[in-house]
Design a protein around this motif. Structure first.
Motif, PDB file in Angstrom:
ATOM      1  N   ALA A 152       0.745  -1.211   0.034  1.00  0.00           N
ATOM      2  CA  ALA A 152       0.093   0.210   0.043  1.00  0.00           C
ATOM      3  C   ALA A 152       0.876   1.419   0.100  1.00  0.00           C
TER       4      ALA A 152
ATOM      5  N   VAL B  20      -5.440  -2.720  -2.772  1.00  0.00           N
ATOM      6  CA  VAL B  20      -4.383  -3.401  -2.511  1.00  0.00           C
ATOM      7  C   VAL B  20      -4.382  -4.766  -1.793  1.00  0.00           C
TER       8      VAL B  20
ATOM      9  N   ARG C 114      -5.850   1.606  -0.273  1.00  0.00           N
ATOM     10  CA  ARG C 114      -5.492   0.431   0.577  1.00  0.00           C
ATOM     11  C   ARG C 114      -6.469  -0.731   0.736  1.00  0.00           C
TER      12      ARG C 114
END
Length: 107
Positions: free
Chosen positions: A26, A77, A74
């Motif tokens: 991330a 990912v 985030r």
């Protein structure tokens, strides 16, 4: 809990090493977003080629997609890593059980 036979342990280690080599980070995705977010660089990094090309030709939806992506990097990912890990484990014939955090268990 029973110990794995040596050949199964090696297979698991091999699968984990393969996953570690393709795992996305991330922080790296955010860093790419900072420098090339308007061109979709972070999406190329995560393998979202179609959306990356759309962002490239529209300058990140005139900046709108770029700003929205800041909130969702985030999670994207995590989703990419989950999919890659599941595919690798399946290819090695390993039933992958999701890791449950202690917080989820009330600890």
């Amino acid at each position: 809990m029973r110990a794995l036979p040596e050949w199964e342990r090696i297979s698991v280690l091999r699968a984990e090493a393969e996953y570690a080599s393709v795992r996305k980070d991330a922080r790296t995705a955010y860093l790419i977003w900072v420098f090339s977010g308007i061109f979709g660089g972070h999406r190329f990094y995560l393998g979202d080629t179609g959306r990356s090309i759309a962002m490239l030709f529209t300058l990140g939806g005139l900046g709108v997609w770029t700003l929205i992506d800041l909130l969702f990097i985030r999670g994207r990912v995590r989703a990419v890593n989950r999919t890659r890990r599941a595919a690798i484990m399946a290819r090695h014939g390993i039933v992958d059980v999701p890791i449950v955090s202690e917080r989820a268990l009330g600890g």
